[in-house]
Structure formats: C-alpha cells, structure tokens
Enzyme design. Structure first.
Site, PDB file in Angstrom:
ATOM      1  N   ASP A   2       0.849  -1.177   0.000  1.00  0.00           N
ATOM      2  CA  ASP A   2       0.000   0.000   0.000  1.00  0.00           C
ATOM      3  C   ASP A   2       0.891   1.235   0.000  1.00  0.00           C
ATOM      4  O   ASP A   2       1.559   1.487   0.990  1.00  0.00           O
ATOM      5  CB  ASP A   2      -0.981   0.001   1.165  1.00  0.00           C
ATOM      6  CG  ASP A   2      -0.336  -0.347   2.511  1.00  0.00           C
ATOM      7  OD1 ASP A   2       0.691  -1.037   2.540  1.00  0.00           O
ATOM      8  OD2 ASP A   2      -0.866   0.099   3.529  1.00  0.00           O
ATOM      9  N   GLU A  50      12.502   1.056   7.249  1.00  0.00           N
ATOM     10  CA  GLU A  50      11.546   0.066   6.713  1.00  0.00           C
ATOM     11  C   GLU A  50      11.785  -0.208   5.235  1.00  0.00           C
ATOM     12  O   GLU A  50      11.427  -1.267   4.716  1.00  0.00           O
ATOM     13  CB  GLU A  50      10.107   0.554   6.920  1.00  0.00           C
ATOM     14  CG  GLU A  50       9.831   1.843   6.181  1.00  0.00           C
ATOM     15  CD  GLU A  50       8.390   2.333   6.244  1.00  0.00           C
ATOM     16  OE1 GLU A  50       7.481   1.546   6.485  1.00  0.00           O
ATOM     17  OE2 GLU A  50       8.193   3.542   6.033  1.00  0.00           O
TER      18      GLU A  50
END
Ligand SMILES: OC[C@H]1O[C@H](O[C@H]2O[C@H](CO)[C@@H](O)[C@H](O)[C@H]2O)[C@H](O)[C@@H](O)[C@@H]1O
Length: 540
Positions: A279, A474
């Site tokens: 996403d 991340e």
C-alpha cells in the site's frame, strides 16, 4: 479531518479516558455549541486532552527473557564490522518487544489496541502494534537470535487472533480487524518447526492454520475460466467501503468529487491494497481503458489475481500437506496436495507467460496479464510453484533482462516512479529476501551467485545507512548508497522489524563471504549477469 496531528494514525491509536458512550455524548454536546458543528481546533485539542491519552499507554515495560548476548550465528559472520553490527541488530529486539497491559484485556472498549496473550515484537516507529506479514521476517530473525519462546508466543498470538476473528488481521488494532495481509502464518510455523522439531506444537496450531486457509479460499478466491478449464485463484478483496481509520483524511480527500458509489468502491480498493501489503503501488492501477496505468484513484486491487499471493498460497498448500503427513494424517495430506496441483495448473494457465519466462499478475478486467516488472513476478520461483524446473531457469533469464537488476542498492519495487511507497525508487526488505531465497535454492551456480551478489548489495545498502543515520529503515532508495526510501502517505519509519530480520538472515546465510569493504557492487552484479554469456562463449 481537523488535521490535529501530522499522521492520522496517531489519533486512532489514542486511549480513551472514559467509557465510549461518555466520550461520544460529550463530543455531541461540544459540536452542538458551534454553528454547523464546526468545532475550532483549539476546542478539539482541549477535548482530546480530557478524553484521550497519547498512544503507547497500552504497553508495560518488558525485556524478552529469552534474549542473551551471544547467539551462535554471530560467529558465522567473519567481517568484524558486520559482526559488531549484527550484535547491535540482535540487541534491537529488546527495544522492539512489547507486552500488552492486562487493562487492554479487561477494558478493550478503551483501546484500539487488540489484546494478545503473549508479548509481541513490533516493526517500530508509527507501527506500535504487531503486523502480520512483517512478523514472518521478524520471527526468522528471532529464531536466529535463539529467542525461541518469544517466537513461539508470536505464533500463538496469531493462532489466538484466528480463533477470535477467523482470519489473521493486518495488524493488532481494531481498525485492522476486517482485512488481512499476505498469509505467512504457515511459513512462520515451518520456520519454528525447523528449529524446534516440536510436533506437539504443530498439532496444537494446525487447526488454526486450516481455519485461516479456509478464510482465504472462501472469502478471497475467484473462479476463472481459461481454455475450457476453470481455475480457482486468490485475490485481495476487503469488504469495507469506508475510509481507512488510520488514514482517514487521506482517503476522504482522495475520493473528493466522486459519486457516493464511486467513493465506496475506491475505499474498498484502497483497503484491499492495504491487505496486499503493497500500500500503495502502481501495480494495482487499472485505468478506464483497462491498462495497468493511472493514479492512486485508479487503484483496483480486487480486479487483479496477484502472482505473489498465489505463490504464497502454493507454499501454504504444500506446507499444510507436509504438516499433516508429519502428524500421520495421510488423508488430509493428500487433500492439500490435490489443492496444490490444482493451484499450480491455475498459476501456469493464468499467470505464467512462456514467451517472457515469468509469472505476471492477471487482470480480471481485460483477462490479460500485466507485463510490467515487479519483484512479485518472481514469487512463484521463490515458492517453487511450477511443474517444470525449466520454468525456473527461464525466470532467472527474465530477471536478468528485466531492468530490475540495474540499480546499485537493491531491486526496486517497480520501474515506475509514482510517488507511492511500493514503487520506484524504493526497495523493501521482504521482496529482496524472497528474490534472494528463490535464487539461492535453485540448482544452478549462476542463480546462486546472483543471489549472493544481491545479498551483498542489500547488506551494504543497510550498512551504509546504518553508519550514516544510526538506524535501520523500513525501506531504502535503490539510488542512494545508503539512503532511506520515501513517498507514500507517511514519513519513512525507523526500527525496523523486518529489515533487521532480513539483514540477520543474510548475515547468517552468507556470513563467511560478505564484506563491508567498498567493492564496486554494480560491477559485481554485471559480472553475474554476463557470466552465462561468457560461459557459453568459452564452452563453444
Ligand atoms: O497506515 C498506512 C498503512 O500502513 C501499514 O502498511 C505499511 O506498513 C506495514 C508495517 O510495516 C507493512 O506491513 C505494509 O506492507 C506497509 O505498506 C499498514 O499495514 C496498512 O494497513 C496501513 O494502511
């Protein structure tokens, strides 16, 4: 919608200080005091101070009791700088571990945090709760760190969530309850079983694995007819037609100007994009002419049969068969093997492209494959979801010519710069790991060497960023020589669970060869790429 915080997620993670009915009533009263219920920001701030507490109050101080300073894998890392770094990464589990307070169990109405009985290891930053697919790489890291009890607890938490919701939610918040994420629970059990050989544990968790499998087959599958045969494959498809609570204002603003019906459709597709773990990404765009192009508003996740989801389901079917066989349930093992063969037929009929030598997402709109490069095109190679080993060789050739290996700091998520975080120029740890693992398991010296080169490149990217920022991110930028990634709807996050897990796995797997010295990596990749050509020249 008042934008009191930089990140919408902050508000939905706050704890209530009074019962929900009291807070709702007080808010209704406050709204009624202003024309058009338009409460000024300063009043909203006061209201929040009275009725909410900042996020993070749901945890108590916890240090994993099974953490110890010298897990054996460290001695396999021969480069001394990398070994010290691996020790620091191993220590980070202590700061990412969380124990949820009993008050969350006793007063769930005050929290958006979902109670789980065992401590969790979170990704970090704004991600203050457990995440489903992140946990696979976190758990593999924990197992290397010899934190078997923490790993066991994490799996048991997922079992608890399946028993409670019938699915593994996207993450540990009530606003994630109706969407899942890439189904990695059976793979977590596989990793745990490989380390412990604990058959009783396998017996204990297998019913939940089967419940989860049924969830995906009953709620996230579709039959597609092709060349006279019908195939059942899976897709991401969340039946929620509201803005995502954690990104509420983003979703409302994106849908502005659309009809009420189109808004609901868009919100369903965005939630489905979140379920995919990607996403968001141009991978899910389908424009009005049916092409894989457009903008975020063209997100149509549920109209796509994804190569990676079906590869994961393939691996899960093989694992469920093998777990049943280990436990002596031959009939059940055969049942899952039949599901696996049907899956492979479906994947080969709909997703495999013999001409290009790779697997591609299948569009239900045009009934064609989307031919752009995404690392997910290699997921069936990673899952060994094919009937003929020659397909794997073709896929390696596809990868080398795909453009995906042309970057010095990792394999990008796509070749399209959309400003979304699951696109160029970002490279994500789970995708690097799946490609490297897939290549390294092949019976080919060339593929194995390419796997090593990609591992070396990725570890250097992580390491350079670690030296510069003293942090693990991340995601990373494929062009930045140690630069964190960016784009999307929130700032890049530090911590970071799956990044640490993947780095530890690669440091363990290639610890005898990896070097922190400044070799020219794109040159090495080039050599790996032209190796087959050189070989054929010399052989002839
Ligand atoms: O708040 C926006 C979205 O954030 C999450 O997604 C991203 O972080 C997750 C945790 O690392 C990761 O699993 C996911 O792949 C990332 O895209 C969350 O999972 C989404 O549901 C949420 O909408």
């Amino acid at each position: 919608m008042a934008k009191l915080f930089d990140d919408d997620k902050y508000f939905v993670d706050m704890k209530l200080t009074r019962a929900p009915e009291v807070v709702v009533e007080a808010f209704a009263k406050l709204s009624s005091e202003f024309p058009n219920k338009d409460v000024p920001s300063s009043e909203l701030q006061k209201f929040l101070q009275t009725y909410f507490e900042e996020p993070g109050k749901e945890f108590e101080q916890w240090t994993p009791p099974d953490w110890h300073s010298k897990p054996k894998f460290l001695s396999r890392v021969s480069d001394s700088k990398y070994r010290s770094w691996a020790e620091e990464l191993h220590s980070l589990w202590k700061s990412l571990g969380r124990k949820i307070r009993d008050d969350v169990r006793d007063h769930p109405e005050l929290y958006s945090q979902v109670y789980t009985p065992h401590p969790v290891v979170v990704p970090g930053g704004r991600f203050r709760e457990l995440y489903y697919w992140d946990s696979y790489w976190i758990l593999n890291g924990l197992l290397l760190s010899e934190m078997t009890e923490t790993a066991r607890g994490m799996i048991l938490n997922f079992v608890y969530l399946v028993e409670r919701y019938g699915l593994v939610p996207n993450g540990g918040r009530v606003y994630y309850e109706r969407r899942s994420q890439p189904p990695f629970l059976p793979l977590m059990v596989e990793s745990f079983y490989e380390v412990t050989g604990d058959k009783d544990f396998l017996r204990q968790v297998l019913p939940a694995l089967e419940t989860e499998y049924s969830f995906w087959m009953q709620n996230r599958s579709l039959s597609v007819a092709m060349s006279g045969l019908t195939h059942i494959l899976n897709r991401y498809n969340v039946p929620v037609d509201m803005p995502r609570p954690e990104s509420y204002s983003d979703d409302v603003e994106l849908a502005e100007g659309l009809s009420a019906e189109a808004q609901k459709k868009l919100w369903t597709e965005l939630a489905s994009g979140a379920e995919s773990g990607w996403d968001f990404s141009s991978r899910w765009y389908i424009d009005s002419t049916g092409r894989n192009s457009g903008t975020l508003r063209d997100t149509k996740t549920s109209s796509i049969l994804p190569a990676d989801l079906n590869a994961i389901m393939c691996r899960n079917e093989r694992l469920l068969a093998s777990f049943h066989r280990i436990l002596g349930n031959e009939e059940k093992a055969v049942e899952y093997e039949k599901a696996l063969s049907a899956r492979i037929k479906g994947v080969e009929s709909l997703l495999w492209d013999a001409e290009r030598g790779a697997w591609f997402d299948f569009s239900l709109v045009k009934e064609t494959r989307h031919l752009s490069f995404y690392p997910s095109n290699l997921a069936p190679l990673w899952a060994q979801c094919y009937s003929n080993p020659e397909m794997a060789n073709q896929a390696v050739q596809y990868l080398t010519g795909s453009g995906g290996l042309d970057y010095p700091n990792g394999v990008p998520t796509s070749l399209s710069k959309s400003e979304q975080q699951w696109d160029m120029p970002n490279a994500w740890p789970p995708l690097q790991h799946m490609i490297i693992e897939g290549l390294s398991r092949l019976d080919s010296a060339h593929a194995k060497e390419l796997a090593f080169r990609l591992a070396q490149q990725w570890i250097q990217t992580n390491w350079r960023a670690y030296i510069k920022y003293e942090a693990m991110f991340e995601k990373y930028d494929v062009n930045g020589d140690g630069k964190p990634g960016g784009g999307g709807e929130y700032e890049v996050q530090l911590g970071f669970g799956w990044t640490n897990g993947v780095a530890l796995q690669l440091l363990n797997q290639y610890g005898d060869r990896l070097s922190s010295g400044g070799s020219v990596l794109s040159g090495s990749i080039l050599i790996a790429l032209i190796y087959p050509i050189l070989k054929s020249l010399f052989c002839s």
